[in-house]
Design an enzyme around this catalytic site. Sequence first.
Site, PDB file in Angstrom:
ATOM      1  N   GLN A  78       0.838  -1.201   0.000  1.00  0.00           N
ATOM      2  CA  GLN A  78       0.000   0.000   0.000  1.00  0.00           C
ATOM      3  C   GLN A  78       0.879   1.261   0.000  1.00  0.00           C
ATOM      4  O   GLN A  78       1.050   1.902   1.031  1.00  0.00           O
ATOM      5  CB  GLN A  78      -0.895  -0.023   1.247  1.00  0.00           C
ATOM      6  CG  GLN A  78      -1.928   1.056   1.301  1.00  0.00           C
ATOM      7  CD  GLN A  78      -3.101   0.753   0.408  1.00  0.00           C
ATOM      8  OE1 GLN A  78      -3.721  -0.285   0.531  1.00  0.00           O
ATOM      9  NE2 GLN A  78      -3.413   1.651  -0.480  1.00  0.00           N
ATOM     10  N   PHE A  79       1.425   1.620  -1.163  1.00  0.00           N
ATOM     11  CA  PHE A  79       2.306   2.786  -1.226  1.00  0.00           C
ATOM     12  C   PHE A  79       1.576   4.071  -0.837  1.00  0.00           C
ATOM     13  O   PHE A  79       2.191   5.033  -0.394  1.00  0.00           O
ATOM     14  CB  PHE A  79       2.959   2.923  -2.606  1.00  0.00           C
ATOM     15  CG  PHE A  79       2.063   3.495  -3.674  1.00  0.00           C
ATOM     16  CD1 PHE A  79       2.075   4.861  -3.937  1.00  0.00           C
ATOM     17  CD2 PHE A  79       1.224   2.678  -4.414  1.00  0.00           C
ATOM     18  CE1 PHE A  79       1.252   5.393  -4.917  1.00  0.00           C
ATOM     19  CE2 PHE A  79       0.410   3.195  -5.393  1.00  0.00           C
ATOM     20  CZ  PHE A  79       0.410   4.562  -5.645  1.00  0.00           C
ATOM     21  N   THR A  80       0.258   4.097  -0.983  1.00  0.00           N
ATOM     22  CA  THR A  80      -0.492   5.322  -0.672  1.00  0.00           C
ATOM     23  C   THR A  80      -0.475   5.666   0.808  1.00  0.00           C
ATOM     24  O   THR A  80      -0.868   6.774   1.180  1.00  0.00           O
ATOM     25  CB  THR A  80      -1.949   5.236  -1.174  1.00  0.00           C
ATOM     26  OG1 THR A  80      -2.599   4.140  -0.533  1.00  0.00           O
ATOM     27  CG2 THR A  80      -1.992   5.064  -2.686  1.00  0.00           C
TER      28      THR A  80
END
Length: 151
Positions: A78-80
Amino acid sequence: MRAVVQRVRYARVTVEESLVGAVEEGFCVLLGVTHEDTSEDCRWLAEKIAHLRVFSDDQGKMNRSLSDVGGGVLVISQFTLYGDCRKGRRPSFVQAAPPEKAEGLYEEFVACLREWNLPVQTGSFGADMDISLCNNGPVTLIIETSGGCGI
């Protein structure tokens, strides 16, 4: 590293309508990686999550860990989680590690969890995924390392 840990009754992840990972009772972990993260961060975070005592005992107190309840872990990249929304209306993701670094540390984190003899399932790194879950409690925790794990 930044992890959003949700205690779940179940969690499932699909890619293009195909199931790629699922757990029943346990955790759904959304994992973000930043530039400074290392193998040490993976080990520290995996140990922390593996031993969190957030499942209810017979008296209703959060006193049991994943292994105590036979729980599993669904880990989703989950880079966000490193999205910075302070300026403008479009998040900046400059604090997120580039995919080639993030994927290696994501895989290492998953391997570290498995070293604790936990059933671990994953999403597909970099894919457009659909996640469904039943957050139990609700219990949701945010756990961060300090990058380079100077904790």
